[in-house]
Write a protein that holds these residues in place. Sequence first.
Motif, PDB file in Angstrom:
ATOM      1  N   LEU A  86       0.817  -1.201   0.000  1.00 53.59           N
ATOM      2  CA  LEU A  86       0.000   0.000   0.000  1.00 53.59           C
ATOM      3  C   LEU A  86       0.858   1.261   0.000  1.00 53.59           C
ATOM      4  CD1 LEU A  86      -2.767  -1.167   2.443  1.00 53.59           C
ATOM      5  CD2 LEU A  86      -3.162  -0.308   0.123  1.00 53.59           C
ATOM      6  N   ALA A  87       0.366   2.261  -0.679  1.00 48.74           N
ATOM      7  CA  ALA A  87       1.029   3.553  -0.787  1.00 48.74           C
ATOM      8  C   ALA A  87       0.056   4.651  -0.387  1.00 48.74           C
ATOM      9  CB  ALA A  87       1.519   3.771  -2.215  1.00 48.74           C
ATOM     10  N   THR A  91      -4.942   5.921  -0.330  1.00 49.95           N
ATOM     11  CA  THR A  91      -5.844   6.449   0.681  1.00 49.95           C
ATOM     12  C   THR A  91      -7.153   6.887   0.047  1.00 49.95           C
ATOM     13  OG1 THR A  91      -4.061   7.169   2.151  1.00 49.95           O
ATOM     14  CG2 THR A  91      -6.187   8.267   2.388  1.00 49.95           C
ATOM     15  N   ALA A  92      -8.247   6.341   0.540  1.00 52.37           N
ATOM     16  CA  ALA A  92      -9.564   6.631  -0.020  1.00 52.37           C
ATOM     17  C   ALA A  92     -10.613   5.900   0.793  1.00 52.37           C
ATOM     18  CB  ALA A  92      -9.640   6.183  -1.486  1.00 52.37           C
ATOM     19  N   GLN A 114     -13.005   3.328   5.277  1.00 52.76           N
ATOM     20  CA  GLN A 114     -11.875   4.229   5.078  1.00 52.76           C
ATOM     21  C   GLN A 114     -10.557   3.463   5.137  1.00 52.76           C
ATOM     22  OE1 GLN A 114     -11.787   7.779   4.577  1.00 52.76           O
ATOM     23  NE2 GLN A 114      -9.636   7.291   4.136  1.00 52.76           N
ATOM     24  N   VAL A 115      -9.719   3.707   4.155  1.00 54.47           N
ATOM     25  CA  VAL A 115      -8.359   3.189   4.139  1.00 54.47           C
ATOM     26  C   VAL A 115      -7.417   4.381   4.108  1.00 54.47           C
ATOM     27  CG1 VAL A 115      -6.621   1.920   2.821  1.00 54.47           C
ATOM     28  CG2 VAL A 115      -8.944   1.019   3.020  1.00 54.47           C
ATOM     29  N   THR A 116      -6.544   4.450   5.089  1.00 57.84           N
ATOM     30  CA  THR A 116      -5.578   5.537   5.165  1.00 57.84           C
ATOM     31  C   THR A 116      -4.177   4.944   5.231  1.00 57.84           C
ATOM     32  OG1 THR A 116      -7.158   6.941   6.352  1.00 57.84           O
ATOM     33  CG2 THR A 116      -4.830   7.574   6.433  1.00 57.84           C
ATOM     34  N   VAL A 117      -3.325   5.364   4.327  1.00 59.76           N
ATOM     35  CA  VAL A 117      -1.960   4.862   4.243  1.00 59.76           C
ATOM     36  C   VAL A 117      -1.013   6.006   4.556  1.00 59.76           C
ATOM     37  CG1 VAL A 117      -0.251   3.664   2.857  1.00 59.76           C
ATOM     38  CG2 VAL A 117      -2.690   3.237   2.480  1.00 59.76           C
ATOM     39  N   SER A 118      -0.242   5.851   5.603  1.00 66.00           N
ATOM     40  CA  SER A 118       0.703   6.877   6.004  1.00 66.00           C
ATOM     41  C   SER A 118       2.053   6.634   5.342  1.00 66.00           C
ATOM     42  CB  SER A 118       0.856   6.904   7.524  1.00 66.00           C
ATOM     43  OG  SER A 118       1.358   5.665   8.013  1.00 66.00           O
TER      44      SER A 118
END
Length: 119
Positions: A86-87, A91-92, A114-118
């Motif tokens: 994941l990158a 995030t979306a 919600q998917v959040t990638v830091s």
Amino acid sequence: QVQLVESGGGLVQAGGSLRLSCAASGRTFRRFAMGWFRQAPEKEREFVASIRWSSGNTYYADSVKGRFTISRDIAKDTVYLQMDSLAPEDTAVYYCAADLHGGAGYNYWGQGTQVTVSS
């Protein structure tokens, strides 16, 4: 009535993985395909992946090929999206959807996860 419920979203570091699930509840229904879409802030909804329910044939957006895998469990009436490498651009809000007939768009939509990638 039919309800699609997504789960598995959350916060993950870049390079990490998440597995999203989409389970159908309520009455059973026939379908041509199930799909995953995503929508980032200030962006249009984007196709991610789909799977033909009967054959299991899969289709992916170029942006996720080689990183995401869509699958289904017919017995559980559930579709999955395994997301690897994941990158932050991933995030979306991710939505699952059901295409009942094929070629006529998606008829049922989940509420999203919600998917959040830091970085």
